[in-house]
Design an enzyme around this catalytic site. Structure first.
Site, PDB file in Angstrom:
ATOM      1  N   ARG A 149       0.942  -1.182  -0.043  1.00  0.00           N
ATOM      2  CA  ARG A 149       0.109   0.119  -0.039  1.00  0.00           C
ATOM      3  C   ARG A 149       0.978   1.226  -0.116  1.00  0.00           C
ATOM      4  O   ARG A 149       1.941   1.304   0.401  1.00  0.00           O
ATOM      5  CB  ARG A 149      -0.974  -0.080   1.444  1.00  0.00           C
ATOM      6  N   LYS A 173      -2.320  -2.302   7.800  1.00  0.00           N
ATOM      7  CA  LYS A 173      -3.459  -1.710   8.539  1.00  0.00           C
ATOM      8  C   LYS A 173      -3.595  -2.334   9.987  1.00  0.00           C
ATOM      9  O   LYS A 173      -3.279  -3.594  10.192  1.00  0.00           O
ATOM     10  CB  LYS A 173      -4.682  -1.935   7.752  1.00  0.00           C
ATOM     11  N   HIS A 245      -1.814   2.015  -6.199  1.00  0.00           N
ATOM     12  CA  HIS A 245      -2.802   0.768  -5.867  1.00  0.00           C
ATOM     13  C   HIS A 245      -2.833  -0.120  -7.222  1.00  0.00           C
ATOM     14  O   HIS A 245      -2.979  -1.076  -6.880  1.00  0.00           O
ATOM     15  CB  HIS A 245      -4.032   1.201  -5.220  1.00  0.00           C
ATOM     16  N   ARG A 248      -0.151  -2.426  -6.975  1.00  0.00           N
ATOM     17  CA  ARG A 248      -0.600  -3.442  -5.905  1.00  0.00           C
ATOM     18  C   ARG A 248      -1.525  -4.407  -6.326  1.00  0.00           C
ATOM     19  O   ARG A 248      -1.284  -5.881  -6.359  1.00  0.00           O
ATOM     20  CB  ARG A 248      -1.223  -2.847  -4.689  1.00  0.00           C
ATOM     21  N   HIS A 271      -4.250  -8.807   3.886  1.00  0.00           N
ATOM     22  CA  HIS A 271      -5.761  -8.914   3.925  1.00  0.00           C
ATOM     23  C   HIS A 271      -6.340  -9.998   5.016  1.00  0.00           C
ATOM     24  O   HIS A 271      -5.655 -10.811   5.251  1.00  0.00           O
ATOM     25  CB  HIS A 271      -6.191  -9.439   2.532  1.00  0.00           C
ATOM     26  N   TYR A 280      -8.691 -10.878  -7.210  1.00  0.00           N
ATOM     27  CA  TYR A 280      -7.536 -10.913  -8.036  1.00  0.00           C
ATOM     28  C   TYR A 280      -7.661 -12.424  -8.877  1.00  0.00           C
ATOM     29  O   TYR A 280      -6.789 -12.264  -9.623  1.00  0.00           O
ATOM     30  CB  TYR A 280      -6.457 -10.796  -7.390  1.00  0.00           C
TER      31      TYR A 280
END
Length: 299
Positions: A149, A173, A245, A248, A271, A280
Protein backbone atom coordinates in the site's frame (compact mmCIF):
# COMPACT_ATOMS: atom_id res chain seq x y z
CA UNK A 1 -26.29 14.35 20.62
CA UNK A 2 -26.54 12.72 24.04
CA UNK A 3 -24.63 9.60 22.96
CA UNK A 4 -21.23 11.30 23.20
CA UNK A 5 -20.00 9.28 26.20
CA UNK A 6 -20.84 6.02 24.37
CA UNK A 7 -19.11 7.24 21.22
CA UNK A 8 -16.05 8.13 23.28
CA UNK A 9 -16.02 4.61 24.70
CA UNK A 10 -16.45 3.13 21.23
CA UNK A 11 -13.50 5.18 20.00
CA UNK A 12 -11.32 3.84 22.81
CA UNK A 13 -12.50 0.30 22.05
CA UNK A 14 -11.53 0.64 18.36
CA UNK A 15 -8.09 2.02 19.18
CA UNK A 16 -7.13 -0.11 22.17
CA UNK A 17 -8.89 -3.43 21.66
CA UNK A 18 -9.09 -3.59 17.86
CA UNK A 19 -5.83 -1.67 17.25
CA UNK A 20 -7.30 0.28 14.34
CA UNK A 21 -5.48 3.20 12.75
CA UNK A 22 -6.62 6.79 13.31
CA UNK A 23 -8.04 6.91 9.78
CA UNK A 24 -10.12 3.77 10.35
CA UNK A 25 -11.39 5.06 13.70
CA UNK A 26 -12.39 8.36 12.08
CA UNK A 27 -14.29 6.46 9.38
CA UNK A 28 -16.31 4.59 12.03
CA UNK A 29 -17.10 7.82 13.88
CA UNK A 30 -18.22 9.44 10.64
CA UNK A 31 -20.65 6.56 10.12
CA UNK A 32 -22.20 7.23 13.53
CA UNK A 33 -22.34 10.94 12.72
CA UNK A 34 -24.49 10.11 9.67
CA UNK A 35 -27.09 8.58 12.00
CA UNK A 36 -26.91 11.71 14.17
CA UNK A 37 -27.46 13.90 11.11
CA UNK A 38 -30.52 11.84 10.19
CA UNK A 39 -32.13 12.30 13.60
CA UNK A 40 -31.38 16.02 13.48
CA UNK A 41 -33.13 16.20 10.10
CA UNK A 42 -36.29 14.67 11.59
CA UNK A 43 -36.02 16.67 14.84
CA UNK A 44 -35.61 13.60 17.01
CA UNK A 45 -32.99 12.20 19.34
CA UNK A 46 -34.11 8.85 20.75
CA UNK A 47 -32.55 6.84 23.52
CA UNK A 48 -30.21 4.20 22.11
CA UNK A 49 -32.48 1.46 23.48
CA UNK A 50 -35.43 2.97 21.61
CA UNK A 51 -33.90 2.64 18.13
CA UNK A 52 -35.59 -0.16 16.20
CA UNK A 53 -34.96 -1.96 12.94
CA UNK A 54 -37.73 0.18 11.41
CA UNK A 55 -35.83 3.33 12.40
CA UNK A 56 -32.68 1.98 10.78
CA UNK A 57 -34.58 1.18 7.57
CA UNK A 58 -35.90 4.76 7.47
CA UNK A 59 -32.33 5.96 8.01
CA UNK A 60 -31.09 3.86 5.07
CA UNK A 61 -33.88 5.28 2.89
CA UNK A 62 -32.71 8.74 3.94
CA UNK A 63 -29.16 7.89 2.84
CA UNK A 64 -30.50 6.64 -0.50
CA UNK A 65 -32.55 9.83 -1.03
CA UNK A 66 -29.40 11.87 -0.43
CA UNK A 67 -27.98 10.18 -3.54
CA UNK A 68 -25.43 8.17 -1.57
CA UNK A 69 -23.85 5.36 -3.57
CA UNK A 70 -24.53 1.76 -2.59
CA UNK A 71 -20.87 1.29 -1.68
CA UNK A 72 -21.00 4.28 0.69
CA UNK A 73 -24.27 3.05 2.21
CA UNK A 74 -22.64 -0.33 2.81
CA UNK A 75 -19.72 1.40 4.53
CA UNK A 76 -22.07 3.34 6.86
CA UNK A 77 -24.10 0.21 7.67
CA UNK A 78 -20.90 -1.67 8.47
CA UNK A 79 -19.82 1.10 10.82
CA UNK A 80 -23.15 1.16 12.61
CA UNK A 81 -23.13 -2.62 12.97
CA UNK A 82 -19.78 -2.32 14.75
CA UNK A 83 -21.10 0.48 16.98
CA UNK A 84 -24.26 -1.35 18.07
CA UNK A 85 -22.31 -4.59 18.56
CA UNK A 86 -20.04 -2.67 20.92
CA UNK A 87 -23.09 -1.31 22.79
CA UNK A 88 -24.42 -4.88 23.16
CA UNK A 89 -21.01 -6.05 24.35
CA UNK A 90 -20.99 -3.36 27.04
CA UNK A 91 -24.63 -4.08 28.05
CA UNK A 92 -25.60 -0.52 27.15
CA UNK A 93 -28.51 -1.76 24.98
CA UNK A 94 -30.62 -4.92 25.19
CA UNK A 95 -31.52 -5.30 21.50
CA UNK A 96 -29.37 -4.73 18.43
CA UNK A 97 -31.38 -2.88 15.73
CA UNK A 98 -28.65 -3.67 13.17
CA UNK A 99 -28.78 -7.45 13.66
CA UNK A 100 -31.10 -8.14 10.72
CA UNK A 101 -29.99 -5.25 8.53
CA UNK A 102 -28.16 -6.25 5.34
CA UNK A 103 -25.91 -3.96 3.34
CA UNK A 104 -26.83 -3.24 -0.31
CA UNK A 105 -25.65 -5.92 -2.72
CA UNK A 106 -22.65 -4.53 -4.52
CA UNK A 107 -21.28 -5.41 -7.91
CA UNK A 108 -17.63 -6.01 -7.27
CA UNK A 109 -15.60 -4.11 -9.80
CA UNK A 110 -12.39 -5.75 -10.91
CA UNK A 111 -9.41 -3.52 -10.15
CA UNK A 112 -7.46 -1.99 -13.03
CA UNK A 113 -4.11 -3.63 -13.65
CA UNK A 114 -1.06 -3.09 -15.82
CA UNK A 115 0.47 -5.84 -17.92
CA UNK A 116 4.18 -6.52 -17.71
CA UNK A 117 4.85 -4.45 -20.85
CA UNK A 118 3.15 -1.45 -19.23
CA UNK A 119 5.09 -1.98 -16.00
CA UNK A 120 8.34 -1.93 -17.97
CA UNK A 121 7.21 1.17 -19.87
CA UNK A 122 6.53 2.90 -16.57
CA UNK A 123 10.03 2.12 -15.32
CA UNK A 124 11.61 3.07 -18.64
CA UNK A 125 9.89 6.49 -18.42
CA UNK A 126 11.98 7.38 -15.38
CA UNK A 127 14.85 9.77 -16.11
CA UNK A 128 17.77 8.03 -14.40
CA UNK A 129 20.05 11.05 -15.03
CA UNK A 130 18.16 13.07 -12.42
CA UNK A 131 19.06 12.78 -8.72
CA UNK A 132 15.64 11.31 -7.90
CA UNK A 133 15.71 8.90 -10.85
CA UNK A 134 17.22 5.95 -9.00
CA UNK A 135 14.91 6.56 -6.04
CA UNK A 136 11.88 6.52 -8.35
CA UNK A 137 13.02 3.30 -10.01
CA UNK A 138 13.33 1.71 -6.57
CA UNK A 139 9.85 2.98 -5.63
CA UNK A 140 8.18 1.42 -8.68
CA UNK A 141 10.09 -1.84 -8.23
CA UNK A 142 9.04 -2.06 -4.58
CA UNK A 143 5.38 -1.15 -5.21
CA UNK A 144 5.08 -3.75 -7.97
CA UNK A 145 7.51 -6.28 -6.52
CA UNK A 146 6.00 -6.36 -3.01
CA UNK A 147 2.41 -5.21 -3.54
CA UNK A 148 2.66 -2.55 -0.86
CA UNK A 149 0.00 0.00 0.00
CA UNK A 150 1.24 3.55 -0.58
CA UNK A 151 1.44 4.29 3.17
CA UNK A 152 3.41 1.10 3.73
CA UNK A 153 5.89 2.33 1.12
CA UNK A 154 6.30 5.82 2.60
CA UNK A 155 6.75 4.29 6.07
CA UNK A 156 9.29 1.68 4.91
CA UNK A 157 12.41 1.79 7.07
CA UNK A 158 16.04 0.85 6.57
CA UNK A 159 15.92 -1.11 9.83
CA UNK A 160 13.12 -3.24 8.35
CA UNK A 161 14.94 -3.92 5.07
CA UNK A 162 16.77 -7.28 4.98
CA UNK A 163 18.58 -7.49 1.63
CA UNK A 164 20.61 -10.57 2.58
CA UNK A 165 17.48 -12.71 2.85
CA UNK A 166 15.41 -10.55 0.43
CA UNK A 167 12.60 -9.62 2.81
CA UNK A 168 11.05 -6.37 4.06
CA UNK A 169 8.96 -5.89 7.19
CA UNK A 170 6.02 -3.53 6.84
CA UNK A 171 3.44 -2.12 9.24
CA UNK A 172 0.02 -2.55 7.62
CA UNK A 173 -3.54 -1.70 8.59
CA UNK A 174 -4.27 -1.97 12.29
CA UNK A 175 -0.52 -1.71 12.99
CA UNK A 176 -0.12 -5.35 11.96
CA UNK A 177 3.40 -6.37 10.98
CA UNK A 178 4.12 -8.72 8.10
CA UNK A 179 7.21 -9.97 6.28
CA UNK A 180 7.15 -9.78 2.49
CA UNK A 181 9.66 -11.26 0.02
CA UNK A 182 11.38 -8.62 -2.10
CA UNK A 183 12.87 -9.50 -5.46
CA UNK A 184 16.51 -9.14 -6.38
CA UNK A 185 15.83 -6.32 -8.86
CA UNK A 186 14.08 -4.21 -6.21
CA UNK A 187 16.90 -4.96 -3.74
CA UNK A 188 19.46 -3.83 -6.31
CA UNK A 189 17.76 -0.50 -6.96
CA UNK A 190 17.22 0.20 -3.26
CA UNK A 191 20.90 -0.54 -2.62
CA UNK A 192 22.00 1.79 -5.44
CA UNK A 193 19.69 4.53 -4.14
CA UNK A 194 20.88 4.16 -0.54
CA UNK A 195 24.59 3.96 -1.29
CA UNK A 196 24.90 6.35 -4.25
CA UNK A 197 22.13 8.94 -3.84
CA UNK A 198 20.58 9.06 -0.39
CA UNK A 199 23.98 8.94 1.32
CA UNK A 200 24.74 12.42 -0.07
CA UNK A 201 21.54 13.99 1.27
CA UNK A 202 21.24 16.12 4.37
CA UNK A 203 18.55 14.26 6.30
CA UNK A 204 16.07 16.00 8.58
CA UNK A 205 16.12 14.92 12.19
CA UNK A 206 13.67 12.10 12.81
CA UNK A 207 13.76 10.89 9.20
CA UNK A 208 17.04 8.98 9.32
CA UNK A 209 15.46 5.52 9.21
CA UNK A 210 12.98 6.09 6.37
CA UNK A 211 14.21 4.61 3.09
CA UNK A 212 12.58 7.00 0.64
CA UNK A 213 13.18 10.72 1.16
CA UNK A 214 12.22 13.87 -0.74
CA UNK A 215 14.75 16.49 -1.84
CA UNK A 216 14.49 18.16 1.55
CA UNK A 217 15.63 15.03 3.36
CA UNK A 218 12.21 14.22 4.81
CA UNK A 219 9.93 11.20 4.44
CA UNK A 220 7.97 11.16 1.18
CA UNK A 221 4.27 12.00 1.35
CA UNK A 222 1.45 9.86 -0.07
CA UNK A 223 0.52 12.58 -2.57
CA UNK A 224 4.07 12.71 -3.96
CA UNK A 225 3.85 8.98 -4.81
CA UNK A 226 0.46 9.50 -6.50
CA UNK A 227 1.90 12.37 -8.56
CA UNK A 228 4.96 10.32 -9.49
CA UNK A 229 2.83 7.45 -10.83
CA UNK A 230 0.49 9.81 -12.68
CA UNK A 231 3.35 11.66 -14.40
CA UNK A 232 5.16 8.45 -15.33
CA UNK A 233 1.97 7.06 -16.89
CA UNK A 234 1.69 10.17 -19.08
CA UNK A 235 5.33 9.92 -20.19
CA UNK A 236 4.97 6.18 -20.84
CA UNK A 237 1.87 6.74 -22.97
CA UNK A 238 -0.31 4.55 -20.74
CA UNK A 239 -3.91 5.58 -21.35
CA UNK A 240 -5.28 4.34 -18.05
CA UNK A 241 -6.10 6.14 -14.83
CA UNK A 242 -3.57 4.56 -12.52
CA UNK A 243 -2.35 5.07 -8.98
CA UNK A 244 0.09 3.36 -6.60
CA UNK A 245 -2.72 0.90 -5.82
CA UNK A 246 -2.73 -0.16 -9.49
CA UNK A 247 0.74 -1.60 -8.99
CA UNK A 248 -0.52 -3.48 -5.93
CA UNK A 249 -3.41 -4.86 -8.00
CA UNK A 250 -0.99 -5.85 -10.76
CA UNK A 251 1.32 -7.59 -8.28
CA UNK A 252 -1.54 -9.75 -6.96
CA UNK A 253 -3.10 -10.46 -10.34
CA UNK A 254 0.16 -11.50 -11.97
CA UNK A 255 1.02 -13.80 -9.06
CA UNK A 256 -2.35 -15.56 -9.13
CA UNK A 257 -2.45 -15.83 -12.91
CA UNK A 258 1.01 -17.38 -12.66
CA UNK A 259 -0.34 -20.05 -10.31
CA UNK A 260 0.50 -18.62 -6.87
CA UNK A 261 -1.39 -19.97 -3.87
CA UNK A 262 -4.26 -17.67 -2.86
CA UNK A 263 -3.39 -17.93 0.84
CA UNK A 264 0.19 -16.89 0.18
CA UNK A 265 -0.98 -13.85 -1.79
CA UNK A 266 -3.42 -13.01 1.02
CA UNK A 267 -0.54 -13.07 3.50
CA UNK A 268 1.67 -10.86 1.34
CA UNK A 269 -1.11 -8.32 0.73
CA UNK A 270 -2.04 -8.23 4.40
CA UNK A 271 -5.73 -8.98 3.81
CA UNK A 272 -7.60 -10.04 6.95
CA UNK A 273 -10.11 -11.97 4.82
CA UNK A 274 -9.35 -14.18 1.84
CA UNK A 275 -12.59 -12.93 0.26
CA UNK A 276 -10.80 -9.64 -0.42
CA UNK A 277 -7.93 -11.49 -2.12
CA UNK A 278 -10.33 -13.48 -4.30
CA UNK A 279 -11.08 -10.44 -6.47
CA UNK A 280 -7.66 -11.01 -8.02
CA UNK A 281 -8.56 -14.43 -9.36
CA UNK A 282 -9.95 -12.93 -12.54
CA UNK A 283 -8.16 -13.76 -15.78
CA UNK A 284 -7.49 -11.55 -18.74
CA UNK A 285 -10.47 -11.50 -21.15
CA UNK A 286 -8.27 -12.02 -24.17
CA UNK A 287 -6.83 -15.13 -22.54
CA UNK A 288 -10.30 -16.50 -21.79
CA UNK A 289 -11.37 -15.85 -25.38
CA UNK A 290 -8.23 -17.60 -26.60
CA UNK A 291 -9.02 -20.66 -24.43
CA UNK A 292 -12.56 -20.90 -25.81
CA UNK A 293 -11.37 -20.45 -29.40
CA UNK A 294 -8.71 -23.09 -28.99
CA UNK A 295 -10.56 -25.76 -27.05
CA UNK A 296 -14.34 -25.40 -27.49
CA UNK A 297 -15.74 -27.68 -30.24
CA UNK A 298 -18.26 -25.04 -31.38
CA UNK A 299 -15.85 -22.11 -31.45
Amino acid sequence: MVWQSYIKGFKAYLKLERSLSDNSVDAYLNDIDKLSQYYQSVNSEPNLNEITISDIKLFISWLHNLGMLGSTQARVISGLKAFFSYLMLEDIIQNDPMALIEAPKLVRKLPDTLNIHEINSLIDAIDASKPEGMRNKAIIEVLYGCGLRVTELTELKISNFYPQIEFVKVIGKGNKERLIPIGGVAVKFIDIYLTQVRVHQQIKKGNEDFIFLNRFGAKLSRISIFNLIKNLAVHAGINKTISPHTLRHSFATHLIEGGADLRAVQEMLGHSSITTTEIYTHLDRDYLQEVVTQFHPRS
